[in-house]
Design an enzyme around this catalytic site. Structure first.
Site, PDB file in Angstrom:
ATOM      1  N   MET A  13       0.605  -1.252  -0.036  1.00 30.55           N
ATOM      2  CA  MET A  13       0.225  -0.013   0.085  1.00 30.55           C
ATOM      3  C   MET A  13       0.949   1.286  -0.114  1.00 30.55           C
ATOM      4  O   MET A  13       0.781   2.176  -0.633  1.00 30.55           O
ATOM      5  CB  MET A  13      -0.829  -0.099   1.177  1.00 30.55           C
ATOM      6  CG  MET A  13      -2.064  -0.854   1.008  1.00 30.55           C
ATOM      7  SD  MET A  13      -3.094  -0.572  -0.231  1.00 30.55           S
ATOM      8  CE  MET A  13      -4.030   1.146   0.386  1.00 30.55           C
ATOM      9  N   HIS A 136      -9.251 -12.284   0.646  1.00 32.41           N
ATOM     10  CA  HIS A 136      -8.359 -11.431   0.438  1.00 32.41           C
ATOM     11  C   HIS A 136      -6.956 -12.313  -0.320  1.00 32.41           C
ATOM     12  O   HIS A 136      -7.172 -13.738  -0.378  1.00 32.41           O
ATOM     13  CB  HIS A 136      -7.589 -10.923   1.730  1.00 32.41           C
ATOM     14  CG  HIS A 136      -8.566  -9.753   2.122  1.00 32.41           C
ATOM     15  ND1 HIS A 136      -9.665  -9.837   2.652  1.00 32.41           N
ATOM     16  CD2 HIS A 136      -8.068  -8.386   1.856  1.00 32.41           C
ATOM     17  CE1 HIS A 136     -10.259  -8.619   3.108  1.00 32.41           C
ATOM     18  NE2 HIS A 136      -9.272  -7.782   2.339  1.00 32.41           N
ATOM     19  N   LYS A 140      -1.688 -11.627   3.302  1.00 35.54           N
ATOM     20  CA  LYS A 140      -2.457 -10.697   4.187  1.00 35.54           C
ATOM     21  C   LYS A 140      -2.092 -11.366   5.649  1.00 35.54           C
ATOM     22  O   LYS A 140      -2.430 -12.469   5.561  1.00 35.54           O
ATOM     23  CB  LYS A 140      -3.934 -10.582   4.050  1.00 35.54           C
ATOM     24  CG  LYS A 140      -4.780  -9.746   5.087  1.00 35.54           C
ATOM     25  CD  LYS A 140      -5.938  -9.304   4.513  1.00 35.54           C
ATOM     26  CE  LYS A 140      -6.622  -8.268   5.564  1.00 35.54           C
ATOM     27  NZ  LYS A 140      -6.038  -7.198   5.868  1.00 35.54           N
TER      28      LYS A 140
HETATM   29  N1  LIG Z   1      -7.588   0.685   4.853  1.00 29.94           N
HETATM   30  C1  LIG Z   1      -7.513   0.260   3.616  1.00 29.94           C
HETATM   31  O1  LIG Z   1      -8.004   0.677   2.502  1.00 29.94           O
HETATM   32  C2  LIG Z   1      -6.295  -0.695   3.352  1.00 29.94           C
HETATM   33  C3  LIG Z   1      -5.535  -1.236   4.429  1.00 29.94           C
HETATM   34  N2  LIG Z   1      -4.803  -2.143   4.366  1.00 29.94           N
HETATM   35  C4  LIG Z   1      -4.050  -2.506   5.428  1.00 29.94           C
HETATM   36  O2  LIG Z   1      -2.886  -1.851   5.625  1.00 29.94           O
HETATM   37  C5  LIG Z   1      -1.778  -2.595   6.104  1.00 29.94           C
HETATM   38  C6  LIG Z   1      -0.493  -2.392   5.237  1.00 29.94           C
HETATM   39  O3  LIG Z   1      -0.784  -3.490   4.301  1.00 29.94           O
HETATM   40  P1  LIG Z   1       0.316  -4.001   2.992  1.00 29.94           P
HETATM   41  O4  LIG Z   1       0.741  -2.622   2.631  1.00 29.94           O
HETATM   42  O5  LIG Z   1      -0.521  -5.079   2.228  1.00 29.94           O
HETATM   43  O6  LIG Z   1       1.400  -4.648   3.795  1.00 29.94           O
HETATM   44  P2  LIG Z   1       2.949  -4.822   3.454  1.00 29.94           P
HETATM   45  O7  LIG Z   1       3.257  -5.943   4.369  1.00 29.94           O
HETATM   46  O8  LIG Z   1       3.148  -4.912   2.015  1.00 29.94           O
HETATM   47  O9  LIG Z   1       3.453  -3.407   4.032  1.00 29.94           O
HETATM   48  C7  LIG Z   1       3.739  -3.177   5.380  1.00 29.94           C
HETATM   49  C8  LIG Z   1       5.017  -2.191   5.353  1.00 29.94           C
HETATM   50  O10 LIG Z   1       5.143  -1.636   6.690  1.00 29.94           O
HETATM   51  C9  LIG Z   1       6.788  -1.635   6.849  1.00 29.94           C
HETATM   52  N3  LIG Z   1       6.663  -1.571   8.349  1.00 29.94           N
HETATM   53  C10 LIG Z   1       6.796  -2.712   9.332  1.00 29.94           C
HETATM   54  N4  LIG Z   1       7.181  -2.220  10.415  1.00 29.94           N
HETATM   55  C11 LIG Z   1       7.244  -0.738  10.278  1.00 29.94           C
HETATM   56  C12 LIG Z   1       7.663   0.067  11.401  1.00 29.94           C
HETATM   57  N5  LIG Z   1       7.521  -0.093  12.563  1.00 29.94           N
HETATM   58  N6  LIG Z   1       7.856   1.385  10.786  1.00 29.94           N
HETATM   59  C13 LIG Z   1       7.544   1.826   9.683  1.00 29.94           C
HETATM   60  N7  LIG Z   1       7.170   0.947   8.590  1.00 29.94           N
HETATM   61  C14 LIG Z   1       7.121  -0.406   9.099  1.00 29.94           C
HETATM   62  C15 LIG Z   1       7.043  -2.908   6.152  1.00 29.94           C
HETATM   63  O11 LIG Z   1       8.547  -2.784   6.039  1.00 29.94           O
HETATM   64  C16 LIG Z   1       6.131  -2.753   4.920  1.00 29.94           C
HETATM   65  O12 LIG Z   1       6.998  -2.278   3.867  1.00 29.94           O
HETATM   66  C17 LIG Z   1      -2.284  -3.819   6.512  1.00 29.94           C
HETATM   67  O13 LIG Z   1      -2.960  -3.468   7.838  1.00 29.94           O
HETATM   68  C18 LIG Z   1      -3.596  -3.944   5.782  1.00 29.94           C
HETATM   69  O14 LIG Z   1      -4.742  -4.525   6.040  1.00 29.94           O
HETATM   70  C19 LIG Z   1      -4.503  -2.572   2.946  1.00 29.94           C
HETATM   71  C20 LIG Z   1      -5.084  -2.163   1.716  1.00 29.94           C
HETATM   72  C21 LIG Z   1      -6.306  -1.290   2.108  1.00 29.94           C
HETATM   73  O1  LIG Z   2      -4.697  -6.244   3.530  1.00 31.16           O
HETATM   74  C1  LIG Z   2      -5.354  -5.870   2.584  1.00 31.16           C
HETATM   75  O2  LIG Z   2      -4.987  -6.084   1.562  1.00 31.16           O
HETATM   76  C2  LIG Z   2      -6.555  -5.029   2.912  1.00 31.16           C
HETATM   77  N1  LIG Z   2      -6.783  -4.590   4.186  1.00 31.16           N
HETATM   78  C3  LIG Z   2      -7.832  -4.084   4.968  1.00 31.16           C
HETATM   79  C4  LIG Z   2      -8.569  -4.809   5.679  1.00 31.16           C
HETATM   80  O3  LIG Z   2      -8.095  -5.825   6.463  1.00 31.16           O
HETATM   81  O4  LIG Z   2     -10.069  -4.487   5.774  1.00 31.16           O
HETATM   82  C5  LIG Z   2      -8.530  -3.371   3.764  1.00 31.16           C
HETATM   83  C6  LIG Z   2      -8.617  -4.105   2.496  1.00 31.16           C
HETATM   84  O5  LIG Z   2      -9.602  -5.168   2.895  1.00 31.16           O
HETATM   85  C7  LIG Z   2      -7.407  -4.551   1.889  1.00 31.16           C
END
Ligand SMILES: NC(=O)C1=CN([C@@H]2O[C@H](COP(=O)(O)OP(=O)(O)OC[C@H]3O[C@@H](n4cnc5c(N)ncnc54)[C@H](O)[C@@H]3O)[C@@H](O)[C@H]2O)C=CC1
Ligand SMILES: O=C(O)C1=N[C@H](C(=O)O)C[C@H](O)C1
Length: 251
Positions: A13, A136, A140
């Site tokens: 993200m 998903h 995840k």
């Molecule tokens: N609200 C929304 O619309 C969405 C929410 N999400 C959520 O966003 C979060 C991230 O998802 P992804 O990007 O897929 O995960 P990802 O694992 O690809 O990215 C997470 C990043 O955070 C970094 N990280 C870990 N610890 C850290 C720290 N202490 N300080 C700074 N960076 C750190 C990692 O190195 C990595 O680059 C998840 O909780 C996911 O569920 C994902 C998609 C949409």
């Molecule tokens: O990890 C993801 O990919 C996503 N995380 C969020 C969630 O847990 O609801 C938002 C979306 O579903 C994508």
């Protein structure tokens, strides 16, 4: 120009947010930080709004540190509980800008998911049965999704407000097949290669069913919502903690 720093910038993200912020006409990238980087580098001088997409186990610590730095924060990371939200409110109240600082947390930034959630809450009081299925990508780390938890809480609150009886269910033996029960709502999580982020809400009455489904096929679907939140925090969003993109939409 709104100066935006990204925490979790190397993630799935975070890297999309870096690109979106760089390409939007009214935002510019300030700092791109990831694991191991020092968050005290983020200051009100170099940053108007921080976008935080990391992992549920570190997000609260990051948000508390960023509140201490005096900057506004948009959070997409999942894993938020009432207890964690209370800690954010307390940190804002005792932080450097108690009357003006803003934190915004969104379970989901995709308009399809926000509307599905909204419609599900509207539909909830009309149906005897309700279950949530989220689907998903297999990378995840949390299950069920933050969005599904939010949807379940919303449906449960609507049922409670309408004075409805518990959902009918004669199950006597359950090895886990009935999913996690959140506020009385069964939530099922599927992890499948090829999927991105999807949710189905099933409602049932005798002889009929309503299915509400949202599909995010690509992470670009989240970027308009992220940019909207950044603009609102840099603009007229209220001070304090706001949860849910629905607050910034004319629903
Ligand atoms: N609200 C929304 O619309 C969405 C929410 N999400 C959520 O966003 C979060 C991230 O998802 P992804 O990007 O897929 O995960 P990802 O694992 O690809 O990215 C997470 C990043 O955070 C970094 N990280 C870990 N610890 C850290 C720290 N202490 N300080 C700074 N960076 C750190 C990692 O190195 C990595 O680059 C998840 O909780 C996911 O569920 C994902 C998609 C949409
Ligand atoms: O990890 C993801 O990919 C996503 N995380 C969020 C969630 O847990 O609801 C938002 C979306 O579903 C994508």
């Amino acid at each position: 120009m709104i100066k935006v720093s990204v925490v979790g910038a190397k993630g799935r993200m975070g890297s999309h947010v870096v690109e979106a912020v760089t390409n939007a006409p009214d935002t510019q990238l300030a700092l791109a930080l990831d694991a191991g980087d020092d968050l005290t580098a983020v200051t009100p001088e170099n940053t108007d709004v921080v976008v935080e997409f990391t992992v549920p186990s570190v997000s609260l610590t990051n948000v508390l540190a960023l509140i201490g730095q005096g900057v506004d924060v948009v959070v997409g990371t999942t894993g938020w509980t009432e207890e964690k939200l209370a800690q954010v409110r307390e940190a804002l109240a005792s932080g450097p800008r108690p009357d003006t600082q803003k934190v915004f947390i969104a379970p989901n930034f995709a308009i399809s998911a926000v509307l599905a959630d909204y419609f599900a809450v509207k539909a909830a009081k009309y149906f005897e049965s309700a279950e949530v299925i989220e689907l998903h990508h297999p990378t995840k780390v949390d299950a069920p999704s933050g969005t599904a938890i939010h949807t379940a809480h919303g449906i449960a609150a609507a049922r409670k407000a309408a004075g409805m009886a518990p959902i009918p269910d004669a199950t006597e033996t359950d090895g886990g097949s009935r999913g996690q029960v959140i506020d009385g709502i069964h939530v099922h999580a599927v992890r499948l290669r090829g999927l991105n982020a999807h949710e189905e809400v099933l409602f049932g009455n005798a002889g009929e069913q309503l299915t509400i489904r949202a599909d995010s096929f690509d992470r670009t679907s989240f970027m308009p919502g992220v940019l909207l939140a950044v603009r609102k925090l840099a603009g007229d969003a209220p001070a304090g903690l706001t949860v849910g993109l629905d607050h910034f939409l004319d629903l």
